[in-house]
Design a protein around this motif. Structure first.
Motif, short mmCIF file in Angstrom:
data_model
loop_
_atom_site.label_atom_id
_atom_site.label_comp_id
_atom_site.label_asym_id
_atom_site.label_seq_id
_atom_site.Cartn_x
_atom_site.Cartn_y
_atom_site.Cartn_z
N UNK A 59 37.62 30.91 28.05
CA UNK A 59 38.07 30.64 26.68
C UNK A 59 38.55 31.93 26.01
N UNK A 60 37.86 33.04 26.28
CA UNK A 60 38.30 34.33 25.73
C UNK A 60 39.69 34.68 26.24
N UNK A 61 39.95 34.38 27.51
CA UNK A 61 41.28 34.65 28.08
C UNK A 61 42.35 33.78 27.43
N UNK A 62 41.97 32.59 26.96
CA UNK A 62 42.94 31.74 26.24
C UNK A 62 43.23 32.32 24.86
N UNK A 63 42.18 32.77 24.18
CA UNK A 63 42.35 33.32 22.84
C UNK A 63 43.08 34.66 22.89
N UNK A 64 42.74 35.48 23.89
CA UNK A 64 43.36 36.80 24.05
C UNK A 64 44.01 36.88 25.43
N UNK A 65 45.21 36.34 25.56
CA UNK A 65 45.84 36.27 26.88
C UNK A 65 46.14 37.62 27.50
N UNK A 66 46.27 38.67 26.70
CA UNK A 66 46.62 39.98 27.22
C UNK A 66 45.41 40.81 27.60
N UNK A 67 44.21 40.32 27.37
CA UNK A 67 43.00 41.06 27.73
C UNK A 67 42.84 41.04 29.25
N UNK A 68 42.56 42.19 29.82
CA UNK A 68 42.46 42.32 31.28
C UNK A 68 41.02 42.40 31.79
N UNK A 69 40.10 42.92 30.98
CA UNK A 69 38.72 43.11 31.45
C UNK A 69 38.03 41.80 31.83
N UNK A 70 38.05 40.75 30.99
CA UNK A 70 37.40 39.50 31.42
C UNK A 70 38.08 38.87 32.63
N UNK A 71 39.40 39.05 32.75
CA UNK A 71 40.10 38.49 33.91
C UNK A 71 39.67 39.18 35.20
N UNK A 72 39.51 40.50 35.14
CA UNK A 72 39.08 41.24 36.33
C UNK A 72 37.67 40.82 36.75
N UNK A 73 36.79 40.64 35.77
CA UNK A 73 35.43 40.20 36.10
C UNK A 73 35.45 38.81 36.74
N UNK A 74 36.27 37.92 36.18
CA UNK A 74 36.35 36.58 36.74
C UNK A 74 36.92 36.59 38.14
N UNK A 75 37.91 37.43 38.39
CA UNK A 75 38.52 37.49 39.72
C UNK A 75 37.49 37.92 40.76
N UNK A 76 36.67 38.91 40.44
CA UNK A 76 35.67 39.40 41.39
C UNK A 76 34.65 38.31 41.72
N UNK A 77 34.12 37.67 40.70
CA UNK A 77 33.10 36.65 40.95
C UNK A 77 33.71 35.36 41.49
#
Length: 208
Positions: free
Chosen positions: A117-135
């Protein structure tokens, strides 16, 4: 006496430096419609929405697989009710591993929804996306490994092995094997969805 020539004045506007934090510049529409987000932001938001939907689907598949295996059992009467053959998931260690693995992936997917949901609100944020990719990569490997191991056991239960004199288990416990087979299919679907999520994340992390 004023000069007949028009005096030309020039104003030097300093160039603005790009924000080092990765924020995309805003685009002002020429028709007076106000400020519009850049196209890259809109595309990344669509990827984030697709990621959220796929997570919900994968969570449903892993939940169904874990619950189905946990409830899979069948009892065959043998002469009298005092002598019965019963098949349960905890009789086979591979099925225990399968249920625990799918339960772990289900719990992870539930915890990952706020980050999605954070990635939807802030599409340009990279930190939560990187964490999700790893897990996501770890959970995809766990799901596919559990499903593959259980699929080999179910294949052996359906067909047996004449070389080792292993009889087809599923000839007697057909309902039990059918339930476990459906759970394996659901787990494989969940693993496939997690792979699609990884592909979406890879495209979303691209800068261009």
């Amino acid at each position: 006496m004023a000069s007949d020539k028009a005096v030309e004045t020039s104003i030097n506007i300093p160039e603005t430096k790009s924000n080092s934090k990765g924020k995309a510049p805003l685009v002002v529409s020429s028709n007076g419609g106000g400020v519009k987000p850049p196209p890259k932001r809109g595309v990344k938001k669509e990827f984030a929405i697709g990621d959220f939907i796929l997570r919900l689907c994968a969570m449903g598949a892993t939940t169904g697989a874990a619950v189905t295996v946990g409830n899979a059992q069948q009892t065959l009467p043998f002469f009298t009710q005092f002598f019965q053959f019963q098949a349960q998931y905890n009789d086979i260690p591979t099925l225990v591993f399968f249920m625990i693995a799918n339960a772990i992936v289900t719990g992870y997917l539930v915890l990952s929804l706020p980050f999605s949901i954070i990635c939807i609100i802030r599409p340009l944020a990279t930190t939560p996306k990187l964490l999700l990719v790893i897990f996501d990569a770890a959970m995809a490997g766990l799901t596919i490994a559990a499903a593959s191991a259980t699929a080999s056991i179910i294949y052996l239960a359906h067909n047996g092995n004449p070389n080792t004199n292993w009889l087809p288990f599923c000839q007697q416990f057909g309902n039990f094997c059918q339930s476990v087979s459906g759970a394996v299919v659901g787990s494989l679907i969940a693993g496939t969805l997690l792979l699609f999520i990884l592909i979406l994340s890879a495209f979303s992390l691209k800068r261009r």
